[in-house]
Design a protein around this motif. Structure first.
Motif, PDB file in Angstrom:
ATOM      1  N   GLY A 124      15.121  35.547  31.993  1.00  0.00           N
ATOM      2  CA  GLY A 124      15.237  34.766  30.767  1.00  0.00           C
ATOM      3  C   GLY A 124      16.455  33.873  30.768  1.00  0.00           C
ATOM      4  O   GLY A 124      16.392  32.699  30.372  1.00  0.00           O
ATOM      5  N   ASP A 125      17.586  34.401  31.227  1.00  0.00           N
ATOM      6  CA  ASP A 125      18.818  33.623  31.266  1.00  0.00           C
ATOM      7  C   ASP A 125      18.699  32.461  32.247  1.00  0.00           C
ATOM      8  O   ASP A 125      19.076  31.316  31.932  1.00  0.00           O
ATOM      9  CB  ASP A 125      19.987  34.525  31.661  1.00  0.00           C
ATOM     10  CG  ASP A 125      21.334  33.846  31.511  1.00  0.00           C
ATOM     11  OD1 ASP A 125      21.822  33.767  30.370  1.00  0.00           O
ATOM     12  OD2 ASP A 125      21.895  33.394  32.531  1.00  0.00           O
ATOM     13  N   ALA A 126      18.171  32.723  33.444  1.00  0.00           N
ATOM     14  CA  ALA A 126      18.030  31.671  34.451  1.00  0.00           C
ATOM     15  C   ALA A 126      17.077  30.574  33.976  1.00  0.00           C
ATOM     16  O   ALA A 126      17.339  29.380  34.157  1.00  0.00           O
ATOM     17  CB  ALA A 126      17.534  32.258  35.763  1.00  0.00           C
ATOM     18  N   ALA A 127      15.964  30.970  33.359  1.00  0.00           N
ATOM     19  CA  ALA A 127      14.992  29.986  32.878  1.00  0.00           C
ATOM     20  C   ALA A 127      15.613  29.080  31.825  1.00  0.00           C
ATOM     21  O   ALA A 127      15.441  27.852  31.853  1.00  0.00           O
ATOM     22  CB  ALA A 127      13.768  30.696  32.310  1.00  0.00           C
ATOM     23  N   VAL A 151      11.658  34.712  37.774  1.00  0.00           N
ATOM     24  CA  VAL A 151      12.225  33.549  37.089  1.00  0.00           C
ATOM     25  C   VAL A 151      11.161  32.479  36.881  1.00  0.00           C
ATOM     26  O   VAL A 151      11.088  31.853  35.819  1.00  0.00           O
ATOM     27  CB  VAL A 151      13.414  32.981  37.882  1.00  0.00           C
ATOM     28  CG1 VAL A 151      13.923  31.691  37.246  1.00  0.00           C
ATOM     29  CG2 VAL A 151      14.544  34.003  37.956  1.00  0.00           C
ATOM     30  N   GLY A 152      10.318  32.266  37.884  1.00  0.00           N
ATOM     31  CA  GLY A 152       9.272  31.253  37.761  1.00  0.00           C
ATOM     32  C   GLY A 152       8.317  31.541  36.628  1.00  0.00           C
ATOM     33  O   GLY A 152       7.984  30.661  35.819  1.00  0.00           O
ATOM     34  N   THR A 153       7.859  32.798  36.532  1.00  0.00           N
ATOM     35  CA  THR A 153       6.947  33.185  35.462  1.00  0.00           C
ATOM     36  C   THR A 153       7.551  32.916  34.090  1.00  0.00           C
ATOM     37  O   THR A 153       6.875  32.413  33.181  1.00  0.00           O
ATOM     38  CB  THR A 153       6.600  34.690  35.595  1.00  0.00           C
ATOM     39  OG1 THR A 153       5.788  34.882  36.747  1.00  0.00           O
ATOM     40  CG2 THR A 153       5.833  35.187  34.382  1.00  0.00           C
ATOM     41  N   GLN A 157       6.439  29.737  31.203  1.00  0.00           N
ATOM     42  CA  GLN A 157       6.046  30.015  29.818  1.00  0.00           C
ATOM     43  C   GLN A 157       6.961  29.328  28.801  1.00  0.00           C
ATOM     44  O   GLN A 157       6.489  28.766  27.804  1.00  0.00           O
ATOM     45  CB  GLN A 157       6.035  31.524  29.578  1.00  0.00           C
ATOM     46  CG  GLN A 157       4.954  32.236  30.383  1.00  0.00           C
ATOM     47  CD  GLN A 157       5.008  33.727  30.178  1.00  0.00           C
ATOM     48  OE1 GLN A 157       4.418  34.266  29.235  1.00  0.00           O
ATOM     49  NE2 GLN A 157       5.725  34.421  31.040  1.00  0.00           N
ATOM     50  N   LEU A 158       8.272  29.369  29.046  1.00  0.00           N
ATOM     51  CA  LEU A 158       9.192  28.741  28.109  1.00  0.00           C
ATOM     52  C   LEU A 158       9.006  27.224  28.091  1.00  0.00           C
ATOM     53  O   LEU A 158       9.085  26.589  27.037  1.00  0.00           O
ATOM     54  CB  LEU A 158      10.637  29.099  28.463  1.00  0.00           C
ATOM     55  CG  LEU A 158      11.014  30.573  28.329  1.00  0.00           C
ATOM     56  CD1 LEU A 158      12.503  30.774  28.629  1.00  0.00           C
ATOM     57  CD2 LEU A 158      10.691  31.103  26.940  1.00  0.00           C
ATOM     58  N   LEU A 250      24.484  32.205  30.667  1.00  0.00           N
ATOM     59  CA  LEU A 250      24.549  32.134  29.210  1.00  0.00           C
ATOM     60  C   LEU A 250      24.736  33.530  28.611  1.00  0.00           C
ATOM     61  O   LEU A 250      25.575  33.732  27.735  1.00  0.00           O
ATOM     62  CB  LEU A 250      23.276  31.491  28.663  1.00  0.00           C
ATOM     63  CG  LEU A 250      22.967  30.078  29.172  1.00  0.00           C
ATOM     64  CD1 LEU A 250      21.613  29.623  28.662  1.00  0.00           C
ATOM     65  CD2 LEU A 250      24.054  29.102  28.745  1.00  0.00           C
ATOM     66  N   ARG A 251      23.916  34.479  29.027  1.00  0.00           N
ATOM     67  CA  ARG A 251      23.996  35.872  28.585  1.00  0.00           C
ATOM     68  C   ARG A 251      24.150  35.987  27.070  1.00  0.00           C
ATOM     69  O   ARG A 251      25.056  36.660  26.565  1.00  0.00           O
ATOM     70  CB  ARG A 251      25.126  36.609  29.299  1.00  0.00           C
ATOM     71  CG  ARG A 251      24.881  36.762  30.794  1.00  0.00           C
ATOM     72  CD  ARG A 251      25.772  37.803  31.425  1.00  0.00           C
ATOM     73  NE  ARG A 251      25.370  38.102  32.792  1.00  0.00           N
ATOM     74  CZ  ARG A 251      25.821  39.123  33.506  1.00  0.00           C
ATOM     75  NH1 ARG A 251      26.699  39.954  32.979  1.00  0.00           N
ATOM     76  NH2 ARG A 251      25.401  39.326  34.739  1.00  0.00           N
ATOM     77  N   ASP A 252      23.247  35.345  26.353  1.00  0.00           N
ATOM     78  CA  ASP A 252      23.281  35.352  24.896  1.00  0.00           C
ATOM     79  C   ASP A 252      22.445  36.529  24.376  1.00  0.00           C
ATOM     80  O   ASP A 252      21.220  36.534  24.531  1.00  0.00           O
ATOM     81  CB  ASP A 252      22.721  34.031  24.370  1.00  0.00           C
ATOM     82  CG  ASP A 252      22.858  33.905  22.866  1.00  0.00           C
ATOM     83  OD1 ASP A 252      22.880  34.929  22.168  1.00  0.00           O
ATOM     84  OD2 ASP A 252      22.927  32.761  22.372  1.00  0.00           O
TER      85      ASP A 252
END
Length: 302
Positions: A124-127, A151-153, A157-158, A250-252
């Motif tokens: 999620g962070d990488a995307a 990461v690709g998946t 989607q995002l 980011l690590r939010d």
């Protein structure tokens, strides 16, 4: 505690189980009894020594940057979770272990399995970082190499949810899977430029390489330049003038919590390629070396 360590750089065979001290949480940290830990391609690169210039690893070292588990102890100042609560998190200490520390985390929805929860933080962070860096906008076309990995998946989607058209490359067995995520699938390898141009006569507006399998030259050809190409996997990028995305992360926690809720409600697909007992971390690394991954491999602990 049991942990998977490596005390020299090399192939999967350098990973072995060993006893390590149980870490104590510092201010703002929680200690978690790990139930599942994500296995990422960068772990293999760190293990091999290829990432020493970016992520130095004092040996012996414990791999793993994401996990899910049960809160076991609280550091000073932590008030947003309680002991016994289930969380998913980015690891401050190696996650291939019975216990890990974290300062960035989110509560795990009950509907998410342990392996699914452990698959979310890094991908999620990488995307989000890549989509922000490429600044893809609604109506644009994004080409993603390695679109079926963890990461690709997530990136597919995002991006689709932002109104972006995604063309994703994958092997023959993953074409239908890519289509189910909302992407237009195509095969990687020779003839890629012609196949992508047939699907997008005007060419893609941006390219994300999550595979590191030599697709950057074709990407430059398709875009006619390097301005909107980024890779997280190809170390030849600088020779081509292509950006290598390595952070800052980011690590939010709020973003992670939102992704977890979306995955729990079925709005977001989290694909677990395979699970392995912690002791079989070397086997998980061997399986990941092929690159033909659908989703993420995960280590599990009882």
């Amino acid at each position: 505690m049991r942990a998977i360590v490596f005390d020299r750089f090399g192939g999967p065979e350098v990973l072995h189980e060993a006893e390590q001290p149980i870490p104590s949480p510092g201010r703002g940290q929680i200690r978690v009894r790990v139930r599942a830990a994500g296995v990422n391609p960068v772990d293999a690169k760190i293990r091999s020594g290829a990432m020493e210039h970016i992520f130095p690893s004092p040996l012996p070292a414990v791999l793993g940057s994401e996990f899910a588990g049960t809160v076991d102890a609280l550091g000073e100042g932590v008030e947003d979770v309680t002991v016994g609560e289930e969380v998913l998190a980015w690891a401050d200490t190696g996650a291939y272990a019975e216990y890990a520390l974290a300062s960035r985390y989110a509560v795990k929805p009950r509907e998410l399995s342990w392996p699914e929860a452990a698959s979310l933080p890094v991908a999620g962070d990488a995307a989000r970082r890549v989509l922000r860096r490429l600044a893809v906008a609604e109506g644009e076309t994004l080409l993603i190499h390695g679109a079926t990995g963890g990461v690709g998946t997530m990136t597919v989607q995002l991006a689709v949810r932002q109104g972006v058209r995604v063309i994703g490359t994958a092997g023959a067995a993953n074409q239908d899977y890519l289509a189910s995520l909302g992407a237009t699938p195509t095969r990687y390898g020779p003839g890629l430029v012609e196949r992508v141009r047939a699907l997008a006569p005007g060419g893609p507006h941006a390219v994300f390489d999550a595979a590191g399998k030599g697709a950057l030259p074709d990407s430059v050809t398709l875009l006619g330049g390097t301005d909107r190409i980024v890779t997280i996997a190809d170390f030849t990028a600088s020779a081509l003038g292509v950006a290598f995305e390595s952070g800052p992360q980011l690590r939010d926690p709020a973003d992670l919590a939102a992704l977890a809720r979306q995955a729990a409600s079925g709005q977001l697909t989290v694909t677990v390629a395979a699970t392995y007992p912690l002791k079989d971390a070397a086997l998980a690394h061997e399986a990941g070396a092929s690159g033909h991954t659908r989703g993420k491999r995960v280590l599990t602990l009882p």
